[in-house]
Design an enzyme around this catalytic site. Structure first.
Site, PDB file in Angstrom:
ATOM      1  CG  HIS A   1      42.547  33.283 -29.470  1.00 50.17           C
ATOM      2  ND1 HIS A   1      43.825  32.921 -29.095  1.00 50.17           N
ATOM      3  CD2 HIS A   1      42.035  33.984 -28.424  1.00 50.17           C
ATOM      4  CE1 HIS A   1      44.068  33.374 -27.880  1.00 50.17           C
ATOM      5  NE2 HIS A   1      43.000  34.018 -27.448  1.00 50.17           N
TER       6      HIS A   1
ATOM      7  NE  ARG B   1      38.851  31.389 -22.258  1.00 47.10           N
ATOM      8  CZ  ARG B   1      40.068  31.683 -21.886  1.00 47.10           C
ATOM      9  NH1 ARG B   1      41.073  30.979 -22.325  1.00 47.10           N
ATOM     10  NH2 ARG B   1      40.301  32.663 -21.043  1.00 47.10           N
TER      11      ARG B   1
ATOM     12  CE  LYS C   1      43.143  36.585 -19.119  1.00 54.25           C
ATOM     13  NZ  LYS C   1      41.924  36.126 -19.698  1.00 54.25           N
TER      14      LYS C   1
ATOM     15  CB  SER D   1      47.489  32.055 -24.813  1.00 55.70           C
ATOM     16  OG  SER D   1      46.669  32.488 -25.863  1.00 55.70           O
TER      17      SER D   1
HETATM   18  O1  PNS Z   1      43.800  38.480 -24.154  1.00 55.81           O
HETATM   19  P1  PNS Z   1      43.174  39.318 -23.087  1.00 55.81           P
HETATM   20  O2  PNS Z   1      44.043  39.372 -21.858  1.00 55.81           O
HETATM   21  O3  PNS Z   1      41.777  38.919 -22.771  1.00 55.81           O
HETATM   22  O4  PNS Z   1      43.081  40.797 -23.700  1.00 55.81           O
HETATM   23  C1  PNS Z   1      42.811  41.887 -22.890  1.00 55.81           C
HETATM   24  C2  PNS Z   1      42.723  43.176 -23.728  1.00 55.81           C
HETATM   25  C3  PNS Z   1      43.956  43.352 -24.570  1.00 55.81           C
HETATM   26  C4  PNS Z   1      41.497  43.074 -24.616  1.00 55.81           C
HETATM   27  C5  PNS Z   1      42.550  44.351 -22.743  1.00 55.81           C
HETATM   28  O5  PNS Z   1      43.569  44.312 -21.798  1.00 55.81           O
HETATM   29  C6  PNS Z   1      42.542  45.707 -23.439  1.00 55.81           C
HETATM   30  O6  PNS Z   1      41.559  46.089 -24.027  1.00 55.81           O
HETATM   31  N1  PNS Z   1      43.686  46.415 -23.357  1.00 55.81           N
HETATM   32  C7  PNS Z   1      43.847  47.715 -23.981  1.00 55.81           C
HETATM   33  C8  PNS Z   1      43.906  48.824 -22.934  1.00 55.81           C
HETATM   34  C9  PNS Z   1      42.522  49.233 -22.505  1.00 55.81           C
HETATM   35  O7  PNS Z   1      41.707  49.686 -23.279  1.00 55.81           O
HETATM   36  N2  PNS Z   1      42.262  49.029 -21.184  1.00 55.81           N
HETATM   37  C10 PNS Z   1      40.999  49.333 -20.595  1.00 55.81           C
HETATM   38  C11 PNS Z   1      40.012  48.197 -20.782  1.00 55.81           C
HETATM   39  S1  PNS Z   1      38.562  48.501 -19.875  1.00 55.81           S
END
Ligand code: PNS
Length: 165
Positions: free
Chosen positions: A17, A93, A41, A131
């Site tokens: 990151h 990645r 996720k 992570s």
């Molecule tokens: O570390 P990650 O799992 O790649 O992060 C994912 C993240 C936090 C970027 C994604 O889940 C997110 O944007 N969450 C906020 C809620 C949202 O906007 N969801 C719709 C995305 S299309």
């Protein structure tokens, strides 16, 4: 002035990151690392609380003057609007990231066309770093320290010690 947000769960922030954030900080005037309160996720709860994840990211990135760290809840596009960011930056990645990242990019585009998503590729040494893998190595007492900053290494050791009590 161009402002970018780099969103993620950061549970915890890794050197992978940090690499992407450092490179983004050289491309944009201001970078906001947006730490999501939501689950990751796979729908699994986080090891570190939102406050802990924000504090660890702040300490890890405190040498980058145009980078700040903020927690967010709700939709990423709403947070981007709130902080007046024009760009979302994501690290990419291995090929396994593509499907998930493309889905999010497509949906974010549907929700807000004015917001551009850009990808920065991880260098080979961080291509397979995540992570989740760091947490697993740490929990199984492997050598994980080179993959995270010293404060994150300390925090992981403490979490494992608490778990083993
Ligand atoms: O570390 P990650 O799992 O790649 O992060 C994912 C993240 C936090 C970027 C994604 O889940 C997110 O944007 N969450 C906020 C809620 C949202 O906007 N969801 C719709 C995305 S299309």
């Amino acid at each position: 002035m161009t402002k970018a947000i780099i969103p993620g769960t950061f549970d915890p922030i890794t050197e992978g990151h940090r690499d992407v954030i450092t490179r983004a900080s050289q491309l944009f005037d201001e970078v906001i690392v947006a730490v999501a309160s939501s689950k990751n996720k796979r729908g699994v709860g986080t090891l570190f609380t939102l406050d802990e994840r924000v504090d660890l990211a702040r300490e890890t990135l405190n040498d980058l003057p145009n980078v700040s760290v903020q927690p967010f809840t709700g939709l990423l596009v709403d947070f981007a609007h709130e902080v007046d960011a024009q760009v979302i930056v994501k690290g990419l990645r291995a090929i396994t990231d593509f499907e998930y990242e493309f889905q999010m990019t497509a949906m974010n585009y549907e929700l807000e066309q004015a917001l551009e998503t850009l990808f920065i590729m991880s260098p080979p040494k961080y291509m397979y770093l995540s992570s989740s893998i760091v947490k697993e190595i740490a929990a199984l007492q492997g050598a994980f320290e080179t993959f995270v900053s010293p404060c994150v290494a300390e925090a992981l050791k403490q979490k494992n010690a608490e778990r083993d009590e």
